[in-house]
Each structure stands twice: as structure tokens, then as C-alpha cells.
Design a protein around this motif. Structure first.
Motif, PDB file in Angstrom:
ATOM      1  N   ALA A  26       0.641  -1.201  -0.151  1.00 42.77           N
ATOM      2  CA  ALA A  26       0.133   0.017   0.197  1.00 42.77           C
ATOM      3  C   ALA A  26       0.843   1.126  -0.236  1.00 42.77           C
ATOM      4  CB  ALA A  26      -0.859  -0.013   1.384  1.00 42.77           C
ATOM      5  N   ASP A  27       2.102   1.148   0.784  1.00 43.80           N
ATOM      6  CA  ASP A  27       2.858   2.481   0.684  1.00 43.80           C
ATOM      7  C   ASP A  27       4.349   1.799   0.633  1.00 43.80           C
ATOM      8  OD1 ASP A  27       4.435   4.473   1.987  1.00 43.80           O
ATOM      9  OD2 ASP A  27       2.626   5.498   2.348  1.00 43.80           O
ATOM     10  N   VAL A  28       5.081   2.348  -0.173  1.00 46.36           N
ATOM     11  CA  VAL A  28       6.443   1.844  -0.442  1.00 46.36           C
ATOM     12  C   VAL A  28       7.367   2.309   0.682  1.00 46.36           C
ATOM     13  CG1 VAL A  28       8.735   1.961  -1.721  1.00 46.36           C
ATOM     14  CG2 VAL A  28       6.247   1.328  -2.837  1.00 46.36           C
ATOM     15  N   ASP A  29       7.021   3.609   0.922  1.00 40.71           N
ATOM     16  CA  ASP A  29       8.059   4.249   1.959  1.00 40.71           C
ATOM     17  C   ASP A  29       7.688   3.746   3.624  1.00 40.71           C
ATOM     18  OD1 ASP A  29       9.334   5.964   0.030  1.00 40.71           O
ATOM     19  OD2 ASP A  29       7.995   7.490   0.232  1.00 40.71           O
ATOM     20  N   ALA A  31      12.193  -5.687  -4.861  1.00 43.22           N
ATOM     21  CA  ALA A  31      11.852  -4.437  -5.418  1.00 43.22           C
ATOM     22  C   ALA A  31      10.718  -4.141  -4.618  1.00 43.22           C
ATOM     23  CB  ALA A  31      11.876  -4.140  -6.878  1.00 43.22           C
ATOM     24  N   LEU A  32      10.369  -2.921  -4.494  1.00 43.74           N
ATOM     25  CA  LEU A  32       9.035  -2.504  -3.826  1.00 43.74           C
ATOM     26  C   LEU A  32       8.290  -1.724  -4.986  1.00 43.74           C
ATOM     27  CD1 LEU A  32      10.170  -1.267  -0.353  1.00 43.74           C
ATOM     28  CD2 LEU A  32       8.836  -3.320  -0.947  1.00 43.74           C
ATOM     29  N   ASP A  87       0.274  -6.436   1.049  1.00 37.76           N
ATOM     30  CA  ASP A  87      -1.074  -5.599   1.677  1.00 37.76           C
ATOM     31  C   ASP A  87      -1.893  -5.819   0.473  1.00 37.76           C
ATOM     32  OD1 ASP A  87       0.425  -4.561   3.641  1.00 37.76           O
ATOM     33  OD2 ASP A  87       1.106  -3.006   2.462  1.00 37.76           O
ATOM     34  N   PRO A  88      -3.533  -5.906   0.844  1.00 34.46           N
ATOM     35  CA  PRO A  88      -4.379  -6.096  -0.051  1.00 34.46           C
ATOM     36  C   PRO A  88      -4.868  -5.031  -0.834  1.00 34.46           C
ATOM     37  CG  PRO A  88      -5.135  -5.808   2.177  1.00 34.46           C
ATOM     38  CD  PRO A  88      -3.766  -6.007   2.177  1.00 34.46           C
ATOM     39  N   PHE A 108      -3.233  -2.438   7.914  1.00 33.35           N
ATOM     40  CA  PHE A 108      -2.354  -1.187   7.525  1.00 33.35           C
ATOM     41  C   PHE A 108      -2.996  -0.511   6.128  1.00 33.35           C
ATOM     42  CE2 PHE A 108       1.060  -0.190   4.704  1.00 33.35           C
ATOM     43  CZ  PHE A 108       1.853   0.649   5.255  1.00 33.35           C
ATOM     44  N   ALA A 109      -3.305  -1.613   5.108  1.00 29.94           N
ATOM     45  CA  ALA A 109      -4.014  -0.950   3.769  1.00 29.94           C
ATOM     46  C   ALA A 109      -5.146  -0.097   3.956  1.00 29.94           C
ATOM     47  CB  ALA A 109      -4.134  -2.199   3.123  1.00 29.94           C
ATOM     48  N   LEU A 110      -5.805  -0.557   5.038  1.00 29.75           N
ATOM     49  CA  LEU A 110      -7.138   0.315   5.450  1.00 29.75           C
ATOM     50  C   LEU A 110      -6.665   1.944   5.956  1.00 29.75           C
ATOM     51  CD1 LEU A 110     -10.165   0.749   5.462  1.00 29.75           C
ATOM     52  CD2 LEU A 110     -10.039  -0.626   7.818  1.00 29.75           C
TER      53      LEU A 110
END
Length: 827
Positions: free
Chosen positions: A627-630, A659-660, A683-684, A716-718
Motif C-alpha cells: 500500500a505504501d512503499v516508504d 523491489a517495492l 497488502d491487499p 495497514f492497507a485500510l
């Protein structure tokens, strides 16, 4: 057991090949990966390995028909036949096999097994003695492939000789019929001597018009010797050991039954470990410390009482052997301390028992990972036994130093020798010099070879039972070592007499597994719930008081060190990202997804560390979709360090690093997935079209898409979806930052938002700016190549007037429903 393993080694493999095996043969991905790594990368090869039914015609030995003619001729003439064996398990069993088949053919053979004091193999003194006794035929078992002069002497004295052996042949061969898997060009070259004797027994029975299957009456001896002689357990040897284990469980031989009783081996649970570590040492003890033919008498006797007496004798000898071994080990350790950094050890001592030094050499090789030769000196002569590491050919090393030796023989991994006492120092210098010339410093660092990467959640009964299909385990087919990456070690306690062992648990991926560490005290193991370790274990089924449960046996562990992850594609500067996103900052609608290009595999609920490690260990390209690379990068680097070290290419260290890639990037730039054979969804996705889009992402090779999230990842994705799509807080923060910076004229957005952008990613900043522009609260200028804006004076207005805000709000409602369902399903 090592607390800090210097080198993991995990052979890259084809996930596609393992996937085919799993599908066709009903295997787990873990066992399929082990098979592919071990060279069984096609369905047919794996099926044959699992079946363990390889069988070759005994007449595939070139010249075996001549050996049969010679032997059967002497049987018909009633000649005195002597079977000449060797004093180890293989020599004793192969001697018994040949004696038994000759008896079935109507002969009354005698036998001779030399003592260790007499030395290995066929000697001129023995030939002269047998000739004087009127022997007509000598059949060797487990020796004599290099006995050129001895066989020539026998021929001059009127003795016929048939050689059966499996040791490395010399350039010159004896002038007689030879049955040898290499010399005779047999399709499987790795038979032990008992396997060779078994094949000759089949050929003799067939040539005599009898049923060759009668030779299977000694299948128990063949299996025992194959395990004890440490030949590769592949090909035909797998069948011989499986058949042998079954035969020992129901053996009619009084000697083997008595030996199992004294060794506390239950016939109902006998396996190759029982053969190698319970039965074989007691048979070997006879040849090491006393009369070598005691073990042969045990095997051949049909008297139950006599069998019990000999088994008791062998058990006592084995205990004495253990005491002698301990004393020699202490003395050898003291001698080794004088040359601790040598690339190889040559250690000698007066009075050391020649029958035990080979075991001590093995202990030192295991402990220090160096080739080691121990020499038992007796007056002006010495007898040596050596063991080696995989990188060093011990037989070749002895050959290079042969001017200092009286005689030598053996294999790449184990060998024996005789030497004059005054040549020991010269031999030591020559041997160490040769080892230094062929071994690199890296060769001397122990390597823990990893067969598969599995999270603690996968280390259960199901996998332990499935691993049994790979048996028998031993040389050439070791018990698989499994790596549990980034696990937590805890609940460490002492166990065993004098607390010489320890038990523990490892945890990860929401699961726990129990294990033991043999010969390791509890205080030497870390017990820190906050520290992560890469833990190498063997997984077995433990039967205790009628209950069967999985048990981990610790092989090695080391603290998890961070690996490296790189975002897929280049990350442009903040201002450029915002400028690019301003062109279309609203969330995309339902995607038009093409046909699947990748095989979809669902790993959800199995723990991300184990799944990521499993895929990384393949050595194939992997991109983790999140959901968020960083936000994910630092945590992922903590998880994958041990695995990437195991498969890292020294010339290209980043090749096996993942890789991300964010879901947003994958939707906007699907071509970013092209270099990666594997896409792993940590992440979904926030939209229902995410999974089809993942499977449809382009791939150069046959690719895979893997799902691996659990409840925590769905939560986390939510949270990320709410941050990215609930724009009210972001619009407020950006507007306040711009007003605080007094942006009344055109000003640089990046400077004005220095505080806000630390909390907000470029995507959210771009959406907030777009909303403010749509509400006519500011003007954004991207035409000059920079990113600037100025505020406009305007009365308060509703955010719902912004199309971007409305689109994001609607998308947030969809994402919330989608991800809340994902949380429930993952739980």
C-alpha cells in the motif's frame, strides 16, 4: 550448533518447475522446492526419486558372467572356497551375503576377515596361508581392486581369485574377474560393497538356474551396509535402503534381532537413523577393538542363545570404544592447539587405538571444518585414518604426498594409510602444503546449506509427514534443512541429564513451533523476545509416549541483519511527483483488466516472512506490492536479510534483493512489473480489480502473482486508504501551511509545504492542491517546469464542490468496504 553461521547457502531454483511438481504430484511448495533444488526438476525425475524403485540387471556389470563361471565351476568341483572380507560393517555384511549365496548353491565356504592390526585388504601373507591350507578360490568382499601383486601371487600359487569391491580403482587392475560398479561399467556407480555382493548373488543364482529373488533374503544386510558405508542415497541405493529397512523390521536372522534388542531399537519403528547410529556402531566396534569376525559370526549364526551372547559382547565393546574415543579426542585436541590456523590437520600419537581414530577424525572435521588425518603410532610405524570436507579430495591429497607413505587407499571423503614413524613430520608438512594450495579461505568456513525457507507457521505435522516421502536420508540425500527467517526465539529451557541440551520455541507470522538444541546448553541460546533471528532447523516427527508431534532440531542461527529493498522504477523529486500527479490526482475507476499473464498463488495466512523468503530463495526477480512503499521499506528490509545473504550473487549483490511497488504504481504503470518473475502482494488492494490486475501484470517469463496478506496487513492497507482518500485533513493541512507561508504571490510549493509534506506523501499533496484549485482557493503553476502556486481570496466553500474530493470520498467508501472484508477473511 553454531550461534553465528558465517555462510548460508541456498541454491536458486525454478519456481515454475516446483509449481509443476506440486500440481502433478500433490506436493507442498516446500517439498517441491527441495526436490527441484536437489536436481529432480521434472515430474518424471521427481516421481522416480519418490518411488525409490530404481533397479538394474546384475548382468549390467561387464564381466560378471565370467565371475559366475569361475565361482560356479569351483562349487561344482567341491573346491575349498574362502570369502575374504573387511572389518567394517560393509565388509562384514558383504562377506555374509557371499557366504550365504554360496551355501544356497551347495558350497561350504570358509571366510577370513583381517584384523585392523593385519591392515586393510588382501595381503601376501594371507594368500600364502590360504594356499597352504588348500584353498582353490578366494572371493573378495569390499577389497582387492588395487591388489595387483597379491592376486598375481595367488595365481602363481594355484589360487583363483574373484574380486568384488567398490573402492576407487588404481590405474592397473588385478588379472582376475572383477565385479566393481565403476570398473565393470554398471549403470549406477555408487553401490557399496554389500550392494555389489548382492548383485553378484543374484547373478550366481540366475546362472545356476535358481530364482534370483532368493538373494533378497539378505536385503536387510544390504540396507544396513549401504547406510553404514555412507554411500550416496540416490538412485538404486534408495531402493536398497528402503527395502533393507523393511527387511530388518521383520528379519529372521537371530543376530540382527539380538542386536536390535541390545541397542533398544524397536523393529516397528526402525529406520535408516537406527541403522546408522544404533546398529552399525556396535558391528564396527568388533573390528575396531577386538576380533573382527565376531560381528560376522553374529550375522551368520542361527543360534538364538549364541546371538544374544555376541550381541552383549558387541555392546560392551561399543561402550569401550566410546571411552577410548573420548580419551583420544582430548589428546588430539591438545595436539591440534599447536597448529590452530592450519588449513588441514595431521595429528599423531603413540598408543592411540587404530580402530577409533577415524571416528575422532570425523569429530574434528565437524568441529573445525578442516581435512583431518589421525595417525596411531606403534613403535616405528603408524596407521592413519582421514576424513575430509566437501571442497577437498582426501584420496588425491594422500596421492600428492604418497612418497611419504607406505600405502594408502579410500575415497574423496575418507581414506586410510600406513606410514613410517620417521615420516610423520614430513608428511604433515607436505599434506598441509597441498591443502593450502587447493583450498581457499572461503572453503574453510562452514556452510549451512538451506533446502527451503519456511515460516514458523509452516513447521507442523503436515510438512513433517510429507518430508518422510524423501527418505531414506543420509549422504547424498541429507535430511532437509529449513530456514525460518526473522523469527523470535524464546522460552529457552534446559533438558537432558546434566542439562546438556536445551529446548526452545520460535515464533513468527502469528505462529509458534517447539524445538530442541542437542549438545547446546540453555544459557548459550539467546532468549530475547525483541530480537529476530534466522533459524536453520531440521523438522522431524517425535513419537513420545504414544503421541506424535513435530519437533525442530536446531542446526544454526544468527541474528537477522537488514537486507536491501529498492523501489521499482526511479523515484523523481517531490516537486516532480506532485506536478505529474496533478494531471490526474483522482483515484482511477474500475480498471480494464486483460487476460491473466501470471499464475495466481494464494499464500494468505502462512506468514509473510516465510513466503517472501521462499520466493527470494529462488534467485528469481521479486517485487513486493504494498500500500505504501516508504512505510513498508524498513520493515521489509529487516525481514529478508538472512534469505538475501543465502542466495546473493557476489558479482551482483542486488540481483536477489526484492523491489517495492505500490498498488497505485502498478495501476498507473503496469510496465514496472515486467522485469519481475514474481509479484508478491504484501497488502491487499483497495479496489476489487486489484487481484485481477496483479495477475494481468506483464512478465517476460512465465510469471507468478502471489497473495500473502493477513489481518495486520489488511488493517495497514485500510489506514493507508483513509490517509490517501479522506482528503479533508490533508486539504486543511496544505491550506494552512500555504497561508502560514503567506503565499499571496507565486511561490515555490515545496518550500511552502516543508512541514506538511513530512506528514503527507506526494499523491495526497497533489490531491489536496487539486481540490483547492477546483474550489478556486489557489492557482497552481506547472507550466514553467517548476511547481509554484498563489492563494486567492475567496469566501469559505464546501469541499463537496470539488470533483476530486467527491471522487476520493466515493472511492474511500468502496475501499473501506473492500478492506474491511479483507480483514475479516484474513482473520
Amino acid at each position: 550448533m553454531a550461534l553465528a553461521t558465517a555462510r548460508w547457502s541456498c541454491t536458486p531454483y525454478s519456481v515454475a518447475a516446483a509449481d509443476r511438481l506440486a500440481e502433478e504430484l500433490g506436493l507442498s511448495q516446500t517439498v517441491a522446492a527441495i526436490l527441484v533444488r536437489r536436481g529432480f526438476d521434472t515430474v518424471d525425475a521427481a516421481r522416480r526419486f519418490l518411488a525409490a524403485d530404481e533397479r538394474h540387471d546384475p548382468f549390467a556389470f561387464a564381466g560378471i558372467d565370467r565371475a559366475c563361471q569361475v565361482i560356479l565351476g569351483h562349487v561344482r568341483r567341491g573346491s575349498a572356497i574362502v570369502v575374504h572380507g573387511d572389518y567394517d560393517v560393509d565388509g562384514v555384511c558383504s562377506t555374509a551375503i557371499l557366504v550365504n549365496v554360496l551355501r544356497r548353491l551347495g558350497a561350504g565356504p570358509d571366510w577370513h576377515i583381517p584384523s585392523r592390526e593385519d591392515g586393510y585388504g588382501l595381503s601376501t601373507a594371507t594368500i600364502e596361508r590360504l594356499a597352504a591350507r588348500g584353498a582353490g578360490l578366494v572371493v573378495t568382499a569390499d577389497c582387492a581392486v588395487a591388489a595387483v601383486e597379491e592376486v598375481a601371487l595367488a595365481r602363481r600359487l594355484g589360487l583363483d581369485v574373484v574380486v568384488t569391491d567398490h573402492h576407487r580403482p588404481a590405474q592397473e587392475l588385478p588379472d582376475c574377474p572383477i565385479v566393481h560398479p565403476v570398473v565393470s561399467g554398471y549403470p549406477f556407480p555408487d553401490l557399496c560393497a554389500a550392494g555389489v555382493a548382492h548383485k553378484l548373488a543374484q547373478a550366481l543364482l540366475h546362472s545356476a538356474g535358481r530364482d534370483p529373488a532368493d538373494a533378497d533374503a539378505d536385503a536387510d544386510l544390504v540396507g544396513l551396509a549401504t547406510v553404514a558405508d555412507v554411500v550416496p542415497l540416490r538412485g538404486e541405493n534408495r531402493r536398497l535402503v528402503r527395502q533393507g529397512v523393511r527387511a530388518i523390521a521383520r528379519t529372521a536372522k537371530p543376530g540382527l534381532r539380538a542386536l536390535m534388542r541390545i541397542a533398544a531399537v524397536d523393529p516397528g519403528t526402525v529406520d535408516e537413523q537406527s541403522l546408522g547410529f544404533r546398529l552399525a556402531p556396535r558391528i564396527n566396534a568388533a573390528g575396531r577393538l577386538a576380533r573382527a569376525d565376531a560381528a560376522l559370526e553374529l550375522i551368520l549364526t542361527r543360534d538364538e542363545t549364541r546371538a544374544d551372547e555376541i550381541a552383549d559382547e558387541l555392546d560392551l565393546l561399543n561402550r569401550q570404544r566410546q571411552d577410548v574415543e573420548t580419551r583420544i579426542l582430548f589428546a588430539a585436541e591438545a595436539a591440534r592447539a599447536e597448529q590452530p590456523e592450519a588449513p588441514a590437520y595431521v595429528l599423531a600419537g603413540q598408543g592411540w587405538h587404530p580402530g577409533v581414530i577415524g571416528i575422532v577424525a570425523s569429530r574434528l572435521v565437524e568441529r573445525y571444518h578442516r581435512p583431518c588425518v589421525l595417525i596411531a603410532l606403534d613403535g616405528d610405524r603408524g596407521r592413519g585414518s582421514g576424513r575430509s570436507i566437501s571442497a577437498f579430495d582426501l584420496h588425491a591429497g594422500l596421492a600428492a604426498c604418497s612418497p611419504h607413505l607406505l600405502r594408502f587407499g579410500g575415497h574423496r571423503a575418507a581414506a586410510g594409510m600406513e606410514i613410517a614413524a620417521d615420516q610423520v613430520d614430513a608428511f604433515r608438512h607436505a599434506f598441509v602444503r597441498h591443502a593450502a594450495s587447493v583450498l581457499s579461505p572461503t572453503d574453510l568456513i562452514p556452510v549451512e546449506r538451506v533446502d527451503a525457507v519456511v515460516g514458523p507457521d509452516g513447521l507442523g505435522v503436515a510438512l513433517a509427514e510429507e518430508l518422510q516421502r524423501l527418505r531414506p536420508f543420509g549422504h547424498g540425500n541429507p535430511t532437509p534443512t529449513l530456514l525460518a527467517p526473522a523469527a523470535r526465539l524464546g522460552d529457552v529451557r534446559s533438558m537432558g541429564q546434566e542439562a546438556q541440551h536445551a529446548r526452545f520455541t520460535i515464533a513468527g507470522g502469528g505462529a509458534r513451533a517447539r524445538g530442541v538444541a542437542f549438545r547446546t546448553t540453555a544459557r548459550s541460546l539467546p532468549d530475547s523476545p525483541d530480537q529476530r533471528f534466522d533459524v536453520a532447523v531440521k523438522l522431524e516427527l517425535n513419537d513420545w509416549n504414544g503421541a506424535v508431534e513435530p519437533r525442530l532440531v536446531l542446526r544454526a542461527l544468527c541474528p537477522t541483519e537488514p537486507g536491501r529493498c529498492q523501489p521499482a522504477g526511479e523515484q523523481p523529486p517531490f516537486a516532480q511527483q506532485v506536478r505529474d500527479l496533478l494531471e490526474d490526482p483522482a483515484p482511477p475507476g474500475p480498471a480494464t483488466v486483460g487476460a491473466p499473464l501470471r499464475v495466481l498463488r494464494d499464500w494468505r495466512g502462512q506468514g509473510f516472512a516465510g513466503v517472501a523468503g521462499h520466493l527470494l530463495s529462488s534467485g528469481q526477480g521479486l517485487a513486493v506490492v504494498c500500500a505504501d512503499v516508504d512505510a513498508r521499506r524498513a520493515g521489509l528490509e529487516q525481514v529478508i536479510g538472512g534469505v538475501t545473504r543465502a542466495v546473493r550473487d557476489p558479482e551482483d549483490p542486488d540481483r536477489c534483493s526484492p523491489a517495492l511497488l505500490s498498488w497505485h504504481q502498478l495501476a498507473a504503470q503496469p510496465e514496472l512489473a515486467l522485469p519481475f518473475q514474481h509479484l508478491l502482494a504484501l497488502d491487499p488492494p483497495e479496489h476489487p480489480d486489484g487481484r485481477p490486475a496483479l495477475a494481468a501484470a506483464p512478465s517476460r517469463d512465465p510469471g507468478f502473482a502471489h497473495l500473502a496478506w493477513g489481518p495486520a496487513e489488511a488493517e495497514f492497507a485500510l489506514a493507508v486508504a483513509r490517509r490517501d482518500l479522506d482528503l479533508r485533513p490533508a486539504v486543511t493541512a496544505v491550506y494552512r501551511a500555504l497561508r502560514a507561508a503567506a503565499v499571496s504571490a507565486s511561490a515555490d510549493v515545496q518550500a511552502a509545504l516543508a512541514g506538511a509534506r513530512a506528514e503527507l506523501p506526494p499523491l495526497v499533496v497533489a490531491r489536496a492542491l487539486r481540490v483547492l484549485a477546483e474550489l478556486e482557493l489557489l492557482v497552481v503553476d506547472t507550466a514553467s517546469g517548476s511547481l509554484s502556486c498563489r492563494l486567492l481570496e475567496r469566501q469559505r466553500t464546501a469541499l463537496e464542490r470539488s470533483p476530486t474530493y467527491v471522487a476520493c470520498t466515493e472511492r474511500l467508501a468502496q475501499a473501506t468496504a473492500q478492506l474491511q472484508r479483507a480483514v475479516v477473511r484474513a482473520a
